[in-house]
Design a protein around this motif. Structure first.
Motif, PDB file in Angstrom:
ATOM      1  N   PRO A  71       0.800  -1.226   0.000  1.00  0.00           N
ATOM      2  CA  PRO A  71       0.000   0.000   0.000  1.00  0.00           C
ATOM      3  C   PRO A  71       0.837   1.282   0.000  1.00  0.00           C
ATOM      4  O   PRO A  71       1.515   1.590   0.975  1.00  0.00           O
ATOM      5  CB  PRO A  71      -0.801  -0.119   1.305  1.00  0.00           C
ATOM      6  N   GLU A  73      -0.302   5.042  -0.936  1.00  0.00           N
ATOM      7  CA  GLU A  73      -1.463   5.822  -1.367  1.00  0.00           C
ATOM      8  C   GLU A  73      -1.157   6.741  -2.546  1.00  0.00           C
ATOM      9  O   GLU A  73      -1.945   6.856  -3.483  1.00  0.00           O
ATOM     10  CB  GLU A  73      -1.980   6.656  -0.199  1.00  0.00           C
ATOM     11  N   ALA A  76      -0.592   4.517  -5.945  1.00  0.00           N
ATOM     12  CA  ALA A  76      -1.336   3.280  -6.226  1.00  0.00           C
ATOM     13  C   ALA A  76      -2.036   3.334  -7.583  1.00  0.00           C
ATOM     14  O   ALA A  76      -1.998   2.363  -8.355  1.00  0.00           O
ATOM     15  CB  ALA A  76      -2.346   3.013  -5.116  1.00  0.00           C
ATOM     16  N   ASP A  93      -4.392  -6.557  -3.072  1.00  0.00           N
ATOM     17  CA  ASP A  93      -3.801  -5.396  -2.414  1.00  0.00           C
ATOM     18  C   ASP A  93      -3.998  -5.436  -0.911  1.00  0.00           C
ATOM     19  O   ASP A  93      -4.987  -5.971  -0.416  1.00  0.00           O
ATOM     20  CB  ASP A  93      -4.408  -4.104  -2.966  1.00  0.00           C
ATOM     21  N   SER A  95      -4.960  -3.037   1.869  1.00  0.00           N
ATOM     22  CA  SER A  95      -5.601  -1.724   1.875  1.00  0.00           C
ATOM     23  C   SER A  95      -6.537  -1.631   3.068  1.00  0.00           C
ATOM     24  O   SER A  95      -6.251  -2.181   4.128  1.00  0.00           O
ATOM     25  CB  SER A  95      -6.338  -1.485   0.540  1.00  0.00           C
ATOM     26  N   TRP A 102      -6.209   3.891   4.354  1.00  0.00           N
ATOM     27  CA  TRP A 102      -5.774   3.183   3.149  1.00  0.00           C
ATOM     28  C   TRP A 102      -6.898   3.053   2.131  1.00  0.00           C
ATOM     29  O   TRP A 102      -6.792   2.313   1.160  1.00  0.00           O
ATOM     30  CB  TRP A 102      -5.230   1.800   3.507  1.00  0.00           C
ATOM     31  N   VAL A 105      -6.158   3.474  -1.608  1.00  0.00           N
ATOM     32  CA  VAL A 105      -5.585   2.324  -2.313  1.00  0.00           C
ATOM     33  C   VAL A 105      -6.709   1.435  -2.829  1.00  0.00           C
ATOM     34  O   VAL A 105      -6.691   0.975  -3.982  1.00  0.00           O
ATOM     35  CB  VAL A 105      -4.636   1.534  -1.390  1.00  0.00           C
ATOM     36  N   HIS A 118      -9.184  -7.342  -2.105  1.00  0.00           N
ATOM     37  CA  HIS A 118      -8.668  -6.478  -1.049  1.00  0.00           C
ATOM     38  C   HIS A 118      -8.385  -7.286   0.211  1.00  0.00           C
ATOM     39  O   HIS A 118      -9.171  -8.164   0.593  1.00  0.00           O
ATOM     40  CB  HIS A 118      -9.688  -5.391  -0.688  1.00  0.00           C
TER      41      HIS A 118
END
Length: 276
Positions: A71, A73, A76, A93, A95, A102, A105, A118
């Motif tokens: 991650p 930000e 991304a 990811d 996030s 986050w 992201v 995620h």
């Protein structure tokens, strides 16, 4: 086709590499800023670059089917865009919920990745390390709420779920809320460190201001205030409940704070043993 792990020498990325290899996945490509010092296992293809600097990623995504995204930000969206343009099909990811720090992201991945998964962890078990300096100096952890409980997730559990999502069907389009297997209070976490190391550690209930002062020498003022006022404050508003996702994905129990402390007892003992 290749699986790419970004941030491959970071706390979680390095463990993702290990879990991919343990599952027989491959080939595995590891992205790191310094390949000469990466110390990654044999058989891993190591490439230079950083998701913090997308301009360093030319050619990194060639032949990649899926990737683990660490991650960052600020970059991304650009990283995911480059990956998708190069043919990366699935982004897993690390996030957080859209309203979390986050969350950007999460938004960038959903906007740019053909398929995504995620990983939304709770607080990390490894966050107990923030206590080490004050334990070493005083033998005491000072915080405002000894009974404040959460379900912290061990980084190895997060990494193993990432490896599963990268190699198995059934995780596309899912946001996986990751927790530890049981609620544990702040005082219980301190007790787990003491039990694992054999070193007495006390918990002293103090004001928020005093807790910040206890963390400030090692963490800095800004981080100490963030941890006490924001992180602990946020935990006060959440009823801790295990999600069961780690167990579902890995087929094994999640790692408790006591499990983690026992497995890392020697390094914890070395970190908190009083000086002199």
């Amino acid at each position: 086709m290749t699986i790419l792990v970004t941030g491959a020498t970071g706390n979680i990325g390095r463990l993702v590499v290990d879990h991919l290899l343990a599952r027989g996945a491959g080939p595995v490509r590891a992205l790191t800023v310094d390949p000469a010092r990466a110390a990654l296992p044999d058989g891993v293809e190591i490439v230079r670059g950083s998701v913090r600097r997308p301009s360093t990623l030319d050619g990194v995504f060639d032949g990649v089917r899926a990737m683990y995204l660490a991650p960052v930000e600020e970059t991304a969206a650009e990283v995911v865009g480059r990956a998708a343009a190069a043919g990366v099909e699935h982004v897993v990811d690390l996030s957080g919920e859209p309203e979390s720090w986050w969350g950007s992201v999460t938004a960038a991945v959903e906007a740019g990745a053909p398929v995504w998964t995620h990983l939304w962890p709770a607080d990390f078990v490894e966050n107990v390390q923030i206590w080490y300096p004050q334990i070493r100096e005083t033998g005491v952890v000072r915080e405002p709420w000894p009974e404040l409980a959460s379900t912290p997730t061990a980084m190895t559990d997060i990494a193993e779920v990432a490896a599963v999502a990268l190699t198995e069907d059934g995780y596309a389009g899912r946001a996986l809320t990751l927790t530890g297997p049981e609620p544990v209070s702040r005082a219980e976490s301190v007790a787990a460190l003491a039990a694992a190391t054999g070193i007495p550690i006390a918990f002293e209930q103090v004001t928020e201001t005093e807790a910040v002062a206890a963390l400030e020498p090692s963490a800095g003022r800004e981080t100490a205030e963030f941890l006490v006022h924001t992180v602990l404050g946020m935990l006060r508003d959440v009823v801790p409940a295990p999600s069961g996702v780690v167990e579902e994905a890995t087929g094994r129990p999640g790692t408790t704070v006591a499990d983690w402390a026992g497995a890392h007892a020697e390094e914890i003992r070395a970190a908190i043993r009083p000086r002199g």
